[in-house]
Design an enzyme around this catalytic site. Structure first.
Site, PDB file in Angstrom:
ATOM      1  CE  LYS A  23      66.742 -22.578  22.055  1.00 21.00           C
ATOM      2  NZ  LYS A  23      65.997 -23.330  23.084  1.00 21.00           N
ATOM      3  CG  ASP A  61      64.480 -25.150  20.278  1.00 21.41           C
ATOM      4  OD1 ASP A  61      64.129 -25.146  21.462  1.00 21.41           O
ATOM      5  OD2 ASP A  61      63.901 -24.461  19.409  1.00 21.41           O
TER       6      ASP A  61
HETATM    7  P1  NDP Z   1      60.313 -30.185  16.730  1.00 22.43           P
HETATM    8  O1  NDP Z   1      61.088 -29.665  15.604  1.00 22.43           O
HETATM    9  O2  NDP Z   1      60.482 -31.594  17.161  1.00 22.43           O
HETATM   10  O3  NDP Z   1      58.747 -29.959  16.491  1.00 22.43           O
HETATM   11  C1  NDP Z   1      58.249 -28.694  16.246  1.00 22.43           C
HETATM   12  C2  NDP Z   1      56.762 -28.809  15.922  1.00 22.43           C
HETATM   13  O4  NDP Z   1      56.189 -27.511  15.890  1.00 22.43           O
HETATM   14  C3  NDP Z   1      56.500 -29.435  14.567  1.00 22.43           C
HETATM   15  O5  NDP Z   1      55.265 -30.097  14.604  1.00 22.43           O
HETATM   16  C4  NDP Z   1      56.458 -28.202  13.661  1.00 22.43           C
HETATM   17  O6  NDP Z   1      55.739 -28.405  12.464  1.00 22.43           O
HETATM   18  C5  NDP Z   1      55.749 -27.216  14.552  1.00 22.43           C
HETATM   19  N1  NDP Z   1      56.158 -25.852  14.193  1.00 22.43           N
HETATM   20  C6  NDP Z   1      57.412 -25.346  14.189  1.00 22.43           C
HETATM   21  N2  NDP Z   1      57.429 -24.078  13.775  1.00 22.43           N
HETATM   22  C7  NDP Z   1      56.152 -23.777  13.504  1.00 22.43           C
HETATM   23  C8  NDP Z   1      55.518 -22.608  13.025  1.00 22.43           C
HETATM   24  N3  NDP Z   1      56.212 -21.496  12.743  1.00 22.43           N
HETATM   25  N4  NDP Z   1      54.171 -22.657  12.866  1.00 22.43           N
HETATM   26  C9  NDP Z   1      53.459 -23.776  13.156  1.00 22.43           C
HETATM   27  N5  NDP Z   1      54.024 -24.919  13.600  1.00 22.43           N
HETATM   28  C10 NDP Z   1      55.333 -24.911  13.767  1.00 22.43           C
HETATM   29  O7  NDP Z   1      60.629 -29.191  17.951  1.00 22.43           O
HETATM   30  P2  NDP Z   1      60.373 -29.398  19.512  1.00 22.43           P
HETATM   31  O8  NDP Z   1      59.191 -30.261  19.744  1.00 22.43           O
HETATM   32  O9  NDP Z   1      61.660 -29.751  20.122  1.00 22.43           O
HETATM   33  O10 NDP Z   1      60.059 -27.892  19.964  1.00 22.43           O
HETATM   34  C11 NDP Z   1      58.728 -27.374  20.067  1.00 22.43           C
HETATM   35  C12 NDP Z   1      58.734 -26.185  21.015  1.00 22.43           C
HETATM   36  O11 NDP Z   1      59.191 -26.604  22.312  1.00 22.43           O
HETATM   37  C13 NDP Z   1      59.665 -25.029  20.611  1.00 22.43           C
HETATM   38  O12 NDP Z   1      59.080 -23.824  21.033  1.00 22.43           O
HETATM   39  C14 NDP Z   1      60.920 -25.292  21.447  1.00 22.43           C
HETATM   40  O13 NDP Z   1      61.665 -24.112  21.659  1.00 22.43           O
HETATM   41  C15 NDP Z   1      60.276 -25.788  22.736  1.00 22.43           C
HETATM   42  N6  NDP Z   1      61.133 -26.560  23.629  1.00 22.43           N
HETATM   43  C16 NDP Z   1      61.795 -27.670  23.201  1.00 22.43           C
HETATM   44  C17 NDP Z   1      62.566 -28.395  24.086  1.00 22.43           C
HETATM   45  C18 NDP Z   1      63.240 -29.668  23.685  1.00 22.43           C
HETATM   46  O14 NDP Z   1      63.829 -30.308  24.560  1.00 22.43           O
HETATM   47  N7  NDP Z   1      63.176 -30.098  22.438  1.00 22.43           N
HETATM   48  C19 NDP Z   1      62.741 -27.974  25.469  1.00 22.43           C
HETATM   49  C20 NDP Z   1      61.945 -26.826  25.843  1.00 22.43           C
HETATM   50  C21 NDP Z   1      61.193 -26.154  24.932  1.00 22.43           C
HETATM   51  P3  NDP Z   1      56.525 -28.834  11.105  1.00 22.43           P
HETATM   52  O15 NDP Z   1      56.820 -30.285  11.269  1.00 22.43           O
HETATM   53  O16 NDP Z   1      55.579 -28.523  10.008  1.00 22.43           O
HETATM   54  O17 NDP Z   1      57.761 -27.985  11.062  1.00 22.43           O
HETATM   55  O1  2IT Z   2      64.312 -24.586  25.167  1.00 16.05           O
HETATM   56  C1  2IT Z   2      64.907 -25.501  25.757  1.00 16.05           C
HETATM   57  O2  2IT Z   2      64.952 -25.557  26.982  1.00 16.05           O
HETATM   58  C2  2IT Z   2      65.564 -26.532  24.942  1.00 16.05           C
HETATM   59  N1  2IT Z   2      65.453 -26.509  23.718  1.00 16.05           N
HETATM   60  C3  2IT Z   2      66.407 -27.592  25.590  1.00 16.05           C
HETATM   61  C4  2IT Z   2      67.746 -27.036  25.976  1.00 16.05           C
HETATM   62  C5  2IT Z   2      68.727 -28.055  26.478  1.00 16.05           C
HETATM   63  O3  2IT Z   2      69.893 -27.651  26.625  1.00 16.05           O
HETATM   64  O4  2IT Z   2      68.391 -29.204  26.738  1.00 16.05           O
END
Ligand code: NDP
Ligand code: 2IT
Length: 449
Positions: free
Chosen positions: A122, A162
């Site tokens: 990561k 992420d």
């Molecule tokens: P994005 O940046 O697309 O979206 C994140 C969302 O969460 C936004 O709405 C953001 O609000 C909100 N957010 C972020 N930080 C905070 C905080 N400290 N307090 C409140 N709201 C918050 O990210 P993802 O959708 O990709 O990721 C969301 C979660 O999913 C994370 O935990 C990530 O690790 C996990 N994840 C993502 C994967 C992926 O493929 N993208 C895979 C597996 C897990 P704002 O717009 O105001 O920042």
């Molecule tokens: O937390 C996660 O699994 C991710 N942000 C996606 C990682 C990836 O390599 O697709």
């Protein structure tokens, strides 16, 4: 076992999130360690909690006012026992070593569960893309990559997105890598569809989480149809979680961002979801605008020093936390139980505090921990790597079918491992045990390296 916990507390006293992620794994694998003394004699856990390599670097860039800005960049190469390091990059002001180490540690087990050959890593930066112009984001990404490029590669370490790293950032990062290395390889996943990306990768984490939830419900002969759902976040994971729930005839009544949350008693339909996608992905606006556009919905601003999140205090059947770590605390978990929620499936990584997890387990909720439930994203990343190596691309149905099969398989693996070690349908224990044994056995096969 307890000495490991003491050891990391003394060694890295400030890494709270990392401790939290390690404690959870250590607790669940106690019966595995007791039955298999080789894991103790080979010091597998001690080796797993030490990253194979930690890279930290300076990222200087110039903002639109001509002022020099300095951020910190990181990549944690946690474990490569079963494949190249694999995991996302996070750009958020909260990013530090503790958060990235917890994410990298969880990624190792998650990736092992996918059945695909991927190790865990990561990275990211404390850079905040919010409010920055596209040019500023590009300059930052180029500077970040001008150091990271020497540490990654299609067979070495393959980053992805992420929080704060989506299609735009991946484009700039990949472009710079290609220029510096003079090669076009599958060094990133989540790439644009016209330049090596996989269909269904943007959808994969959200869709995969809903597939996992459906599998959990199926153990009770139930489906998502007519279920009321709470979703947090409004980014990549939240958007495609909502999309799949709508398709399966569930009703989503909440969505949020870091400034507050929306409650829409009528439910978010396809048109409203399209509004959220444009608002967040194109306009880069705030979720409060949803309530201006759809006046039947209400926006509740996040308050400072809030002791619970009111988003989790609505009558519902299912909850899909999809924003960030520790967004469900003990009080939130009690509220979910009070409101008769029967399923929690984690799109975000470690969104529930240990106290909240205990409440879910004590109340026999269908509880899918992130490292199992959100593994769909990295699974399709693995499929993107395969397609890149073969220089071909599968159609949408093919990738979606494989994603569904993988999520079904992860669900079964968790239940089987949980049963094997005397837990009853405990997905937390199952995911930790199955992930741990796969990686541990590979480490033993490969000797002390
Ligand atoms: P994005 O940046 O697309 O979206 C994140 C969302 O969460 C936004 O709405 C953001 O609000 C909100 N957010 C972020 N930080 C905070 C905080 N400290 N307090 C409140 N709201 C918050 O990210 P993802 O959708 O990709 O990721 C969301 C979660 O999913 C994370 O935990 C990530 O690790 C996990 N994840 C993502 C994967 C992926 O493929 N993208 C895979 C597996 C897990 P704002 O717009 O105001 O920042
Ligand atoms: O937390 C996660 O699994 C991710 N942000 C996606 C990682 C990836 O390599 O697709």
């Amino acid at each position: 076992m307890n000495s490991i916990i003491d050891y990391i507390k003394i060694r890295d006293p400030n890494e709270k999130e990392f401790h939290q992620a390690v404690f959870e794994v250590v607790e669940s694998i106690k019966p595995v360690i007791a039955k298999n003394p080789i894991y103790t004699s080979q010091k597998i856990l001690e080796r797993m909690i030490e990253p194979e390599r930690t890279i930290q670097f300076r990222v200087p860039w110039i903002d639109d006012q001509g002022e020099i800005q300095i951020n910190r960049g990181y990549r944690i190469q946690m474990n490569s026992a079963i494949g190249p390091y694999k995991g996302g990059l996070r750009f958020h002001p909260s990013v530090n070593l503790s958060i990235l180490k917890f994410l990298a540690f969880e990624q190792v087990f998650k990736n092992a569960l996918t059945t695909l050959p991927m190790g865990g890593g990561k990275g990211g930066s404390d850079f905040d893309p919010k409010g920055k112009s596209d040019r500023e984001v590009m300059r930052f990404c180029q500077s970040f990559m001008s150091e990271l490029y020497r540490h990654i590669g299609a067979d070495t370490d393959v980053p992805a997105g992420d929080i704060g790293v989506g299609a735009r950032e991946i484009g700039y990062l990949f472009g710079m890598y290609k220029k510096l290395n003079n090669e076009f390889t599958g060094v990133f996943t989540g790439k644009g569809l016209k330049w090596g990306g996989s269909l269904i990768r943007p959808e994969a984490t959200g869709y995969g989480n809903v597939y996992f939830a459906s599998e959990m419900l199926n153990t009770k002969k139930e489906t998502l149809e007519d279920k009321t759902c709470l979703v947090s976040g409004s980014g990549n994971v939240a958007q495609f979680t909502i999309e799949k729930i709508i398709e399966l005839k569930g009703k989503v009544i909440t969505v949020s961002d870091s400034s507050g949350y929306i409650y829409d008693p009528e439910g978010i339909n396809k048109e409203k979801l399209q509004f959220i996608k444009e608002l967040k992905n194109v306009k880069r606006g705030r979720i409060s605008e949803y309530a201006t556009k759809y006046p039947n919905a209400t926006f509740t601003q996040k308050k400072e020093n809030e002791t619970y999140n009111p988003l989790w205090d609505h009558k519902a059947d299912c909850a899909f936390p999809s924003a960030t770590q520790n967004e469900i605390n003990e009080q939130d978990a009690l509220n979910l139980i009070k409101n008769k929620v029967q399923l929690v499936s984690e799109g975000a990584n470690m969104p529930s505090t240990p106290e909240a997890v205990k409440i879910f387990l004590d109340n026999n909720l269908l509880y899918g921990p992130g490292k199992a439930a959100n593994a769909g994203g990295v699974s399709v990343s693995g499929l993107e790597m395969s397609q890149n190596s073969m220089r071909l691309s599968w159609d949408k149905n093919e990738v979606d079918r494989r994603l569904k099969d993988i999520m079904k398989n992860i669900h079964k693996t968790c239940l089987d491992a949980s049963k094997q070690y005397g837990y009853s349908n405990n997905y937390v224990a199952g995911a930790n045990i199955a992930g741990f044994t796969k990686v541990a056995d590979a480490m033993i096969d490969q000797g002390l390296v």
